[in-house]
Design an enzyme around this catalytic site. Structure first.
Site, PDB file in Angstrom:
ATOM      1  NE  ARG A   1      33.873  46.967  41.846  1.00 19.68           N
ATOM      2  CZ  ARG A   1      34.379  46.473  42.963  1.00 19.68           C
ATOM      3  NH1 ARG A   1      35.662  46.615  43.223  1.00 19.68           N
ATOM      4  NH2 ARG A   1      33.620  45.846  43.835  1.00 19.68           N
ATOM      5  CB  ALA A   2      38.776  46.609  35.159  1.00 20.83           C
TER       6      ALA A   2
END
Length: 680
Positions: A275-276
């Site tokens: 997700r980062a």
């Protein structure tokens, strides 16, 4: 309707304003978490953002804000005819910390659903926030079951309401913005990761800037409308810039070089999951659009990392969020050689885009009141001398000349589950059994107030004997309000875990005290995971002190523990009496929350007349009131006196050694802290 404080009138807080504006440009960034001390314009800036959001086209009469160009085919108010539309301002919906589940997701009229088969649905806050902003002030204090619902909606972009076979679904895509004061506790990791960006805010230490803050606030309070009018041109300019950036956003090119830098940065900082990387890519693209460019540069990647990674690097709740900027620059330079952007633009170059709010990058500098000089935090994010018993702090009375400096805690470990016996009804958590709105169904009762959880079998059983008398003639069940039954459920609650730690000379051996601190740190980590409040009482010399009043911040407790020195005599009675007083006060504040007292000691009592007898009398106060207690026996060596076990008996609780406290101990997985009393 009150006039909000203008967004462009907020003094300083460049990173906060930039993060909010990037989400206005690209809602796909995923929202903002604003962390910081009280009184730093967190809520003011968030509420001001709604006035800058572009207006929306919605289907007339739709309670779920469907887009006329692409209406939701499953909308409860649908199907919608094509063509009709109206324009309105984007909404900012505030979710109160104490909101109910029905207020968040909406409520079904269960009585009509059973008797008439009608889906009478009243939308909740998630429906109101669709295509707008959902703002949660003090998001770290939000109840766990509401957090679960937010996580589901954020992951799926929709809200589902399921009640006894009746199902309603509606779209719920919103910009999630939360504010919090870390002193009051941290967020669950799952919710923390759902925020695309995070910023740390602190009050400026620059006198001129503080003067300007006060001047603007007083002017606004005297004449809100007039103050807003003076900033109308700046507000309009930023609004137009947001619209222009939104139009430019689809044309922004994220090259392979920038993508490689993003991936390398996330890998270098060992963030969990992917997700980062996605958030950084979307943030860098939004930064380029905000600057009026169609190419993502290294400086955009750097700024995106500073906003998207700090909160994703925490490995446990005691880690301070942050990013090593030197390491970031090295990574960007190492993987920037193959980038196809302008070689003259480095990661430290100024933003060539137009000036405006949030144009600056990176963390606030010390001159601007950044986290580097915020209050009593040291460089590692731990408590400085103002927060505990460290250097420069007066010693507690009777500390004596034998005081030793603080030692570091050993590595924490997974502990056994210590629970309070019986069934409570306190705040939702994960430690002890309790009657809650969520959990397994254990029975049924008549509803008190609005019906929230229907017990279908009990309701049908209550209505069945009266069908002939009510003139039932068709297949439907003839229902009355008195027939409805509420499901009685059992779940888990959070407790107040009060640590009473012996810091006397008998505990002062450095290796031994390190193990003791490691055990308490492990219990603190367990308390964080189980959503408890924690408090810390220490005793040594001739007195005891409340090192930390009951709080939801286990970080603060860990910081106090880390700086705790040892030495002097062992005033065990004083420590128990001070803990008893803390519990008395806390019962007045929060009577529903049950307490678990954890006494960490070797059981010795010295100093003053009859110290052992005094400690016994103090311990029996807890036993008389039925307070759940456990003694962590820190006695070591080949010859043991068993004093901690005797103390546990006086308290009406039980004792565990440091070795038995570990979850993988052969003594078992669960330790009931009042097993001795029940056996007696």
């Amino acid at each position: 309707m009150s006039t909000p404080f203008p967004f462009t009138a907020v003094v300083g807080q460049d990173d906060l304003r930039l993060a909010l504006l990037l989400n206005a440009v690209s809602p796909a960034v995923g929202g903002v978490l604003v962390r910081g001390e009280k009184g730093t314009a967190k809520s003011t800036a968030v509420r001001a953002l709604s006035a800058l959001m572009p207006e929306l086209d919605v289907v007339p009469g739709c309670r779920f804000s469907c887009d006329p160009a692409a209406p939701d085919p499953a909308c409860p108010d649908g199907p919608h005819e094509p063509g009709a539309s109206r324009t309105r301002a984007a909404r900012m919906v505030e979710l109160p910390v104490g909101a109910s589940e029905d207020r968040l997701v909406g409520a079904l009229d269960i009585e009509r659903a059973l008797a008439e088969g009608v889906k009478a649905f009243e939308p909740g806050l998630l429906a109101d926030a669709h295509r707008g902003i959902l703002y949660v002030d003090e998001v770290n204090l939000l109840h766990d079951h509401l957090v679960d619902l937010l996580l589901d909606a954020a992951a799926m972009g929709a809200s589902y309401v399921e009640r006894e076979g009746v199902s309603v679904r509606h779209a719920a895509r919103f910009l999630l913005v939360g504010t919090m004061n870390p002193e009051e506790g941290e967020l669950r990791p799952q919710l923390l990761d759902r925020f695309g960006l995070t910023v740390e805010v602190a009050a400026s230490r620059e006198p001129d800037q503080r003067v300007e803050v006060v001047r603007r606030r007083l002017a606004y309070d005297d004449d809100p409308a007039g103050f807003a009018a003076r900033w109308a041109d700046e507000e309009a300019a930023v609004r137009q810039r947001i619209v222009a950036a939104r139009r430019l956003l689809p044309q922004v090119r994220l090259g392979d070089g920038a993508l490689r830098q993003i991936a390398a940065t996330c890998a270098a900082f060992e963030v969990d999951g992917m997700r980062a990387d996605i958030v950084m890519a979307r943030t860098a693209t939004a930064l380029a659009a905000w600057a009026g460019r169609t190419d993502v540069l290294a400086q955009d990647v750097r700024q995106a990392a500073l906003l998207a990674l700090p909160h994703r690097r925490r490995r446990n709740p005691f880690d301070a969020p942050g990013l090593d900027e030197d390491k970031l620059d090295e990574t960007l330079q190492e993987f920037g050689d193959q980038q196809d952007d302008d070689p003259d633009q480095g990661p430290d170059d100024p933003d060539p885009g137009p000036d405006g709010p949030g144009g600056g990058g990176g963390q606030p500098s010390p001159e601007d009141g950044g986290p580097q000089d915020a209050g009593s935090q040291d460089a590692d994010g731990g408590a400085g001398p103002e927060q505990g018993e460290g250097a420069g702090e007066p010693r507690p009375s009777g500390a004596g000349a034998g005081e030793q400096s603080a030692v570091r805690a050993s590595e924490p470990f997974r502990t056994k589950v210590l629970s309070v016996p019986g069934i409570g009804q306190g705040a939702a958590g994960r430690r002890s059994r309790a009657r809650t709105e969520h959990g397994r169904t254990t029975g049924a009762r008549r509803p008190r107030g609005a019906l929230t959880k229907l017990h279908l079998a009990a309701t049908v059983q209550a209505a069945a004997p009266h069908q002939r008398a009510r003139g039932r003639s068709g297949p439907g069940l003839v229902m009355r309000r008195d027939d409805l039954r509420q499901a009685a459920r059992e779940g888990r609650e959070g407790n107040l875990v009060l640590f009473v730690v012996d810091a006397s000379g008998s505990m002062a051996a450095r290796q031994r005290m390190s193990a003791v601190k490691g055990a308490v740190l492990s219990l603190l980590l367990d308390a964080y995971q189980r959503r408890d409040k924690v408090g810390l009482v220490t005793f040594r010399g001739t007195a005891a002190e409340v090192a930390l009043p009951p709080t939801s911040s286990v970080d603060a407790a860990a910081a106090r523990l880390e700086s705790l020195p040892t030495g002097g005599r062992t005033p065990l009675a004083a420590g128990l009496l001070r803990a008893h007083e803390v519990l008395r006060v806390e019962r007045l504040r929060d009577p529903a929350r049950r307490a678990l007292v954890v006494v960490v000691t070797d059981g010795r009592a010295t100093g003053g007349p009859e110290p052992v007898a005094l400690a016994g009398r103090a311990a029996r106060l807890f036993a008389a009131e039925g307070v759940a207690c456990v003694v962590v026996d820190c006695e070591s060596g080949p010859v043991r006196l068993g004093l901690a076990g005797r103390l546990a008996g006086e308290l009406g609780g039980t004792a565990v050694t440091l070795d038995e406290l570990r979850a993988d101990s052969i003594a078992g997985l669960v330790k009931d802290v009042q097993g001795n009393r029940r056996a007696a």
